[in-house]
Design an enzyme around this catalytic site. Structure first.
Site, PDB file in Angstrom:
ATOM      1  N   SER A   3       0.813  -1.207   0.000  1.00 52.68           N
ATOM      2  CA  SER A   3       0.000   0.000   0.000  1.00 52.68           C
ATOM      3  C   SER A   3       0.855   1.268   0.000  1.00 52.68           C
ATOM      4  O   SER A   3       1.644   1.488  -0.919  1.00 52.68           O
ATOM      5  CB  SER A   3      -0.953  -0.044   1.201  1.00 52.68           C
ATOM      6  N   ASP A  23     -10.288  -5.282  -3.872  1.00 52.88           N
ATOM      7  CA  ASP A  23      -9.711  -4.235  -3.011  1.00 52.88           C
ATOM      8  C   ASP A  23     -10.682  -3.070  -2.915  1.00 52.88           C
ATOM      9  O   ASP A  23     -10.993  -2.404  -3.902  1.00 52.88           O
ATOM     10  CB  ASP A  23      -8.375  -3.768  -3.589  1.00 52.88           C
ATOM     11  N   HIS A  42      -8.241  -5.290   0.404  1.00 51.92           N
ATOM     12  CA  HIS A  42      -7.006  -4.534   0.648  1.00 51.92           C
ATOM     13  C   HIS A  42      -6.223  -5.083   1.831  1.00 51.92           C
ATOM     14  O   HIS A  42      -5.007  -5.254   1.753  1.00 51.92           O
ATOM     15  CB  HIS A  42      -7.341  -3.062   0.904  1.00 51.92           C
TER      16      HIS A  42
END
Length: 276
Positions: free
Chosen positions: A135, A204, A233
């Site tokens: 991320s 996600d 995610h």
């Protein structure tokens, strides 16, 4: 000056969500580790964990924008047990036991300090370093990879730029102009020419898979994009299964094959002049 102040406000309230207390450590799950401290070029002390492996390869891990390294213990254990590399994970400034407060430029300095620490260890082979990032950490790793190319680069659930994320997360706020050049991996990734693996959850809910696809399209070969079915995610590790771990194993095998062909590169020591 006003733009700088506004971006500082955005960073503190909309980008970084650090936790100071480190509740979990690797030994709680039976994993041997060394707690380490090192300093950045601007004098900030950072904290991290070095986990010795069995393969000779070392992965530098960049976590996302929330919590601290204590929330990544389960992932460290799985990486170590399944793949066997040395691991260094560290907290950015303002996270966990690392001092100061987080900022975009600060995370870039933190990444260089972590790499510098690894390159000073006698038990780390500088030719076998991989950056492994999740991320927000993907943006930090991409920035570092431009300056200090690794053996390979693994990005998990990456976004292409902070501007794109601002538009998705806060469509009614005029943040686009303010975030134009912030964490802009899309503008940087074309300057990297090392093997790349992008892993992205099909479902996600925070960083749409289209962002990982855009990064993949802009990247140079050799590159692989693995869309992980039914993964979001924050659960891509648990939901990924063979799709996730198989892609990592194949990536490692390809790196090893490249080494056998005599194409590996050596890193030089780098001198230091809630949504993702």
């Amino acid at each position: 000056m006003l733009t700088k102040l506004l971006w500082s406000w955005v960073e503190k309230r909309l980008v970084f969500f650090p936790t100071r207390e480190v509740e979990y450590t690797p030994d709680q799950l039976g994993l041997d580790y060394e707690e380490v401290y090192f300093s950045t070029g601007d004098g900030i002390q950072l904290n991290g964990w070095f986990v010795p492996g069995r393969t000779g390869s070392t992965w530098l891990c960049f976590h996302g924008n929330g919590g601290n390294i204590g929330h990544r213990v389960a992932e460290l254990v799985l990486l170590h047990n399944n793949l066997g590399m040395n691991l260094l994970i560290f907290d950015y400034r303002g996270y966990g036991k690392s001092s100061s407060i987080p900022s975009e430029q600060g995370t870039y300095l933190d990444a260089r300090a972590a790499l510098n620490y690894l390159l000073e260890r006698p038990d780390v082979d500088s030719k076998r370093l991989v950056y492994f990032a999740h991320s927000l950490g993907s943006a930090v790793a991409v920035e570092l990879a431009v300056a200090e190319p690794p053996r390979g680069l693994v990005l998990v659930s990456p976004f292409d730029s902070m501007r794109a994320m601002a538009r998705i997360a806060f469509p009614l706020l005029p943040l686009g102009w303010l975030t134009k050049d912030k964490y802009n991996s899309l503008a940087r990734i074309g300057r990297i020419r090392r093997p790349l693996l992008i892993l992205h959850g099909e479902k996600d809910e925070l960083v749409p898979v289209a962002q990982g696809e855009r990064l993949f399209k802009a990247a140079n070969e050799p590159k692989t994009l693995q869309i992980v079915p039914d993964a979001g995610h924050n659960d891509i590790l648990e939901a990924g299964g063979e799709s996730y771990w198989g892609a990592l194993e194949r990536f490692i095998a390809e790196l090893d094959a490249e080494d056998r062909r005599g194409m590996s590169v050596r890193l030089t020591r780098p001198w230091e002049n809630r949504w993702v």
